[in-house]
Design an enzyme around this catalytic site. Sequence first.
Site, PDB file in Angstrom:
ATOM      1  N   ASP A 204       0.807  -1.236  -0.013  1.00  9.15           N
ATOM      2  CA  ASP A 204       0.103   0.014   0.069  1.00  9.15           C
ATOM      3  C   ASP A 204       0.793   1.173   0.088  1.00  9.15           C
ATOM      4  O   ASP A 204       2.010   1.286   0.474  1.00  9.15           O
ATOM      5  CB  ASP A 204      -0.920  -0.030   1.249  1.00  9.15           C
ATOM      6  CG  ASP A 204      -1.961  -1.140   1.331  1.00  9.15           C
ATOM      7  OD1 ASP A 204      -1.959  -1.699  -0.004  1.00  9.15           O
ATOM      8  OD2 ASP A 204      -2.534  -1.246   2.247  1.00  9.15           O
ATOM      9  N   ASP A 206       0.539   3.944   1.650  1.00 10.16           N
ATOM     10  CA  ASP A 206       0.535   4.542   2.804  1.00 10.16           C
ATOM     11  C   ASP A 206       1.369   3.826   4.219  1.00 10.16           C
ATOM     12  O   ASP A 206       1.025   4.304   5.176  1.00 10.16           O
ATOM     13  CB  ASP A 206      -1.023   5.192   3.553  1.00 10.16           C
ATOM     14  CG  ASP A 206      -1.784   3.905   3.322  1.00 10.16           C
ATOM     15  OD1 ASP A 206      -1.286   2.849   3.065  1.00 10.16           O
ATOM     16  OD2 ASP A 206      -3.238   4.127   3.478  1.00 10.16           O
ATOM     17  N   TRP A 266     -13.543  -1.765  -0.459  1.00  9.48           N
ATOM     18  CA  TRP A 266     -12.439  -1.762   0.700  1.00  9.48           C
ATOM     19  C   TRP A 266     -12.706  -3.302   1.362  1.00  9.48           C
ATOM     20  O   TRP A 266     -13.805  -3.871   1.665  1.00  9.48           O
ATOM     21  CB  TRP A 266     -12.503  -0.779   1.718  1.00  9.48           C
ATOM     22  CG  TRP A 266     -11.121  -1.349   2.946  1.00  9.48           C
ATOM     23  CD1 TRP A 266     -10.140  -0.689   3.042  1.00  9.48           C
ATOM     24  CD2 TRP A 266     -11.707  -1.787   4.151  1.00  9.48           C
ATOM     25  NE1 TRP A 266      -9.426  -1.061   4.090  1.00  9.48           N
ATOM     26  CE2 TRP A 266     -10.498  -1.818   4.856  1.00  9.48           C
ATOM     27  CE3 TRP A 266     -12.810  -2.660   4.703  1.00  9.48           C
ATOM     28  CZ2 TRP A 266     -10.211  -2.508   5.929  1.00  9.48           C
ATOM     29  CZ3 TRP A 266     -12.652  -3.374   5.779  1.00  9.48           C
ATOM     30  CH2 TRP A 266     -11.419  -2.979   6.561  1.00  9.48           C
ATOM     31  N   GLU A 269     -10.174  -8.771   0.091  1.00  8.64           N
ATOM     32  CA  GLU A 269      -9.100  -9.297  -1.097  1.00  8.64           C
ATOM     33  C   GLU A 269      -7.743  -9.760  -0.200  1.00  8.64           C
ATOM     34  O   GLU A 269      -7.099 -11.058  -0.735  1.00  8.64           O
ATOM     35  CB  GLU A 269      -8.731  -8.195  -1.770  1.00  8.64           C
ATOM     36  CG  GLU A 269      -7.447  -7.399  -1.615  1.00  8.64           C
ATOM     37  CD  GLU A 269      -7.738  -6.202  -0.399  1.00  8.64           C
ATOM     38  OE1 GLU A 269      -8.887  -6.153  -0.038  1.00  8.64           O
ATOM     39  OE2 GLU A 269      -6.889  -5.897   0.023  1.00  8.64           O
ATOM     40  N   ASP A 270      -7.213  -9.366   0.678  1.00 10.28           N
ATOM     41  CA  ASP A 270      -6.050  -9.835   1.435  1.00 10.28           C
ATOM     42  C   ASP A 270      -6.398 -11.273   2.191  1.00 10.28           C
ATOM     43  O   ASP A 270      -5.486 -12.188   2.387  1.00 10.28           O
ATOM     44  CB  ASP A 270      -5.418  -8.850   2.324  1.00 10.28           C
ATOM     45  CG  ASP A 270      -6.455  -7.983   3.316  1.00 10.28           C
ATOM     46  OD1 ASP A 270      -7.706  -8.207   3.105  1.00 10.28           O
ATOM     47  OD2 ASP A 270      -5.940  -7.438   4.300  1.00 10.28           O
ATOM     48  N   MET A 296       1.510   3.983   9.462  1.00 18.37           N
ATOM     49  CA  MET A 296       0.579   4.202   8.209  1.00 18.37           C
ATOM     50  C   MET A 296       0.126   5.568   8.171  1.00 18.37           C
ATOM     51  O   MET A 296       0.079   6.284   9.431  1.00 18.37           O
ATOM     52  CB  MET A 296      -0.814   3.356   8.527  1.00 18.37           C
ATOM     53  CG  MET A 296      -1.750   3.558   7.316  1.00 18.37           C
ATOM     54  SD  MET A 296      -2.870   2.274   7.708  1.00 18.37           S
ATOM     55  CE  MET A 296      -4.239   2.884   6.515  1.00 18.37           C
ATOM     56  N   HIS A 299      -5.126   8.788   7.022  1.00 19.60           N
ATOM     57  CA  HIS A 299      -6.122   9.630   6.098  1.00 19.60           C
ATOM     58  C   HIS A 299      -7.466   9.294   6.192  1.00 19.60           C
ATOM     59  O   HIS A 299      -8.052   8.457   6.767  1.00 19.60           O
ATOM     60  CB  HIS A 299      -5.639   9.095   4.745  1.00 19.60           C
ATOM     61  CG  HIS A 299      -5.535   7.699   4.436  1.00 19.60           C
ATOM     62  ND1 HIS A 299      -6.681   6.940   3.800  1.00 19.60           N
ATOM     63  CD2 HIS A 299      -4.636   6.904   4.695  1.00 19.60           C
ATOM     64  CE1 HIS A 299      -6.188   5.970   3.685  1.00 19.60           C
ATOM     65  NE2 HIS A 299      -5.136   5.624   4.296  1.00 19.60           N
ATOM     66  N   ARG A 301     -10.987   7.907   4.415  1.00 24.12           N
ATOM     67  CA  ARG A 301     -11.258   6.734   3.426  1.00 24.12           C
ATOM     68  C   ARG A 301     -11.598   7.321   2.076  1.00 24.12           C
ATOM     69  O   ARG A 301     -12.208   8.595   1.835  1.00 24.12           O
ATOM     70  CB  ARG A 301     -12.698   6.216   3.870  1.00 24.12           C
ATOM     71  CG  ARG A 301     -12.617   4.876   3.069  1.00 24.12           C
ATOM     72  CD  ARG A 301     -13.938   3.991   3.741  1.00 24.12           C
ATOM     73  NE  ARG A 301     -13.815   3.208   4.983  1.00 24.12           N
ATOM     74  CZ  ARG A 301     -13.199   2.345   5.109  1.00 24.12           C
ATOM     75  NH1 ARG A 301     -12.168   1.885   4.114  1.00 24.12           N
ATOM     76  NH2 ARG A 301     -13.001   1.746   6.232  1.00 24.12           N
TER      77      ARG A 301
END
Length: 358
Positions: A204, A206, A266, A269-270, A296, A299, A301
């Site tokens: 990712d 971030d 969101w 998937e992981d 991280m 931020h 969404r």
Amino acid sequence: MMRSCAPGRVFQVSCVALLALSALHLTVTLLYYLDIHVYTAQMVRRIGGLLISQPTSSPAGISPNFTAAARNRTLATTSPLPLQPCPETPPRLVGPSRIEFSQSINLEDVRQNNLLVREGGRYTPSECTALQKVAVIIPFRDRDEHLKYWLYYLHPLLQRQQLDYGVYIINQHGEETFNRAKLLNVGFMEALKEDNYNCFVFSDVDLIPMDDRNIYKCYNQPRHLAVSMDKFSFRLPYKQFFGGISALSREQHEKINGFPNDYWGWGGEDDDIYNRIVFRGMGISRPDGVIGKCRMIVHRRDKKNEPNPQRFDRIARTRQTMQNDGLNSLKYKVLQMRKYPLYTFIDVDIGGPGRPPS
Ligand code: BGC
């Protein structure tokens, strides 16, 4: 007459022979002297090279009883010596580092501080042969500020890790719901068109590792790198968590048919990727919780990346879906590929939920 001349002639012949012998001796001495100098110069260069490439270990092959064969090899070539493989533990690692996101980043400064990074965000160590060729794949949309921090922290870290690497930013074109895993599959395919990478780090934008001993390379089992994130109080949120940053070799990625293409929005998937790994008989490798610390960037969404309500149903069916959803069903269209000094940017149409790329 004969008797009186003989001693004179013998004397004359002896003198000529002596002179010839002296000349020969002189020549041999001179050649030997020159030879030693060339040899010494080569040795100095060789030792210098080895000291630069392996600062912590004793240079191999420079013992005093250097064999004649080795010496002849040294003398015969003027081309640079073959590099040694990089050590398993890179010597310039610094361990824990302070990571913060308060300062603003100027990309030109980042570039000036990473002059050995080639166009497109490529780097190859000069002091040794990297153990792996790593493509770092970042799924992306509208996160320019985060990307600056990532480049600022990661380029120096990856160089200290002595990796032969390339950075690929895979930008989802348009306004459709975000699809992280599909973008990662695209990155895998596109990076392979550029070079024969044998390792893929999926990250990712971030997430920044806090310790450079967390090596961005592949292991004999798929690797999870973001094991203790500040967001989760530096703990794994659950044992099967495989989010944030992961590394799979080309073989491992192909063995699981890549990642799912059908997780829009969101989450989930992981977990699907974790299931794929387990269903193909592999396990997860991880650094310990200290080395695996990550920060991280906080931020809000993103728009068009709402939690995917279908994710629970999908995760429950990975065993069936992974056969036909993955690298073997991947469809996308590259709209643009641009090489920037610190990264390669690939703008791609991946379609939308139920809509193929146009
Ligand atoms: C989601 C994952 C996510 C994890 C941690 C899970 O519920 O399915 O995608 O990485 O939570 O936030």
